[in-house]
Each structure stands twice: as structure tokens, then as C-alpha cells.
Design a protein around this motif. Sequence first.
Motif, PDB file in Angstrom:
ATOM      1  N   VAL A  62       0.818  -1.209   0.000  1.00 24.16           N
ATOM      2  CA  VAL A  62       0.000   0.000   0.000  1.00 24.16           C
ATOM      3  C   VAL A  62       0.856   1.266   0.000  1.00 24.16           C
ATOM      4  N   GLY A  63       2.098   1.172   0.444  1.00 26.68           N
ATOM      5  CA  GLY A  63       2.986   2.317   0.425  1.00 26.68           C
ATOM      6  C   GLY A  63       3.599   2.584  -0.935  1.00 26.68           C
ATOM      7  N   GLU A  64       3.403   1.662  -1.857  1.00 26.94           N
ATOM      8  CA  GLU A  64       4.006   1.745  -3.187  1.00 26.94           C
ATOM      9  C   GLU A  64       3.369   2.828  -4.043  1.00 26.94           C
ATOM     10  N   GLY A  65       2.121   3.096  -3.835  1.00 25.66           N
ATOM     11  CA  GLY A  65       1.402   4.060  -4.666  1.00 25.66           C
ATOM     12  C   GLY A  65       0.344   3.341  -5.491  1.00 25.66           C
ATOM     13  N   HIS A  66      -0.750   4.019  -5.667  1.00 24.04           N
ATOM     14  CA  HIS A  66      -1.906   3.420  -6.343  1.00 24.04           C
ATOM     15  C   HIS A  66      -1.578   2.942  -7.761  1.00 24.04           C
ATOM     16  N   GLY A  67      -0.898   3.770  -8.552  1.00 19.99           N
ATOM     17  CA  GLY A  67      -0.606   3.409  -9.940  1.00 19.99           C
ATOM     18  C   GLY A  67       0.273   2.174 -10.045  1.00 19.99           C
ATOM     19  N   VAL A  68       1.268   2.072  -9.186  1.00 14.49           N
ATOM     20  CA  VAL A  68       2.160   0.905  -9.205  1.00 14.49           C
ATOM     21  C   VAL A  68       1.388  -0.337  -8.791  1.00 14.49           C
ATOM     22  N   ARG A  69       0.610  -0.218  -7.725  1.00 16.48           N
ATOM     23  CA  ARG A  69      -0.173  -1.360  -7.238  1.00 16.48           C
ATOM     24  C   ARG A  69      -1.141  -1.853  -8.312  1.00 16.48           C
ATOM     25  N   MET A  70      -1.829  -0.929  -8.938  1.00 13.36           N
ATOM     26  CA  MET A  70      -2.814  -1.314  -9.953  1.00 13.36           C
ATOM     27  C   MET A  70      -2.147  -1.905 -11.194  1.00 13.36           C
ATOM     28  N   SER A  71      -1.025  -1.349 -11.612  1.00 11.92           N
ATOM     29  CA  SER A  71      -0.346  -1.889 -12.794  1.00 11.92           C
ATOM     30  C   SER A  71       0.238  -3.268 -12.497  1.00 11.92           C
ATOM     31  N   ALA A  72       0.729  -3.499 -11.268  1.00 12.41           N
ATOM     32  CA  ALA A  72       1.232  -4.827 -10.902  1.00 12.41           C
ATOM     33  C   ALA A  72       0.095  -5.843 -10.906  1.00 12.41           C
ATOM     34  N   ARG A  73      -1.032  -5.470 -10.328  1.00  9.67           N
ATOM     35  CA  ARG A  73      -2.188  -6.382 -10.306  1.00  9.67           C
ATOM     36  C   ARG A  73      -2.686  -6.670 -11.717  1.00  9.67           C
ATOM     37  N   ALA A  74      -2.757  -5.638 -12.545  1.00 11.43           N
ATOM     38  CA  ALA A  74      -3.206  -5.829 -13.933  1.00 11.43           C
ATOM     39  C   ALA A  74      -2.243  -6.730 -14.690  1.00 11.43           C
TER      40      ALA A  74
END
Length: 108
Positions: A62-74
Amino acid sequence: PAASFLPDLADTLRYRSFPQAPTLRENIFRNLVVIARRLGKQEFKKHMEPFLEPLFESAADVGEGHGVRMSARACLRAFDELLGRDIFVGRLPQHLRDTFLSDTSLSG
């Protein structure tokens, strides 16, 4: 060939100590799906393993940032779709397999 650069690209994901690191990770994750599709699943499977830990770490951080988290999940969902559930899950180490299968934001 493009595949020869994948180990260096995966290695780049380890670096987090500079201000643009999250942007770099997000862009790598977004483009890794394109690279995988262009290489084809047989070729990409040979090079996928070094990307898995960074992908799962970023997808959960969660500390990574929303865009990074979402792109990793995608990216993880796209690998699942590209390779097929059984093949993708079969290539995951047990601890990542358990995470993937239990997290509906990753496995759908």
C-alpha cells in the motif's frame, strides 16, 4: 533479440531508492504485458520468474502508490489470462501461488 534484455529489466525492479522508482516500476509493469504478448507465451515463460516477486510485492504494498499497485495487479491478471490459469499458477512458487489464489483482486 528482445528477450536478452529481460534479466536486466527484472533486475531494475529491485531499485527503489530514487524518487522516480515508482514511476519506473509502474511503466515496466504496464509494458511487460505487451512484451510478453509480443514474445509469445512459450518464449516469455522462460523469462517470467524474476518478475514474479517484484510484481507480487508491488501488488500488495500500500505504500508503493496506487498506480504501481494497480499496474502490478493488472500485469498478474494479464499473465494469468495469457498463459492460462493452470500454467500460470503452476509456475508460481508455493507462497505466491497461495497469495494469488486467495486474493480476488489478483485472481479475479
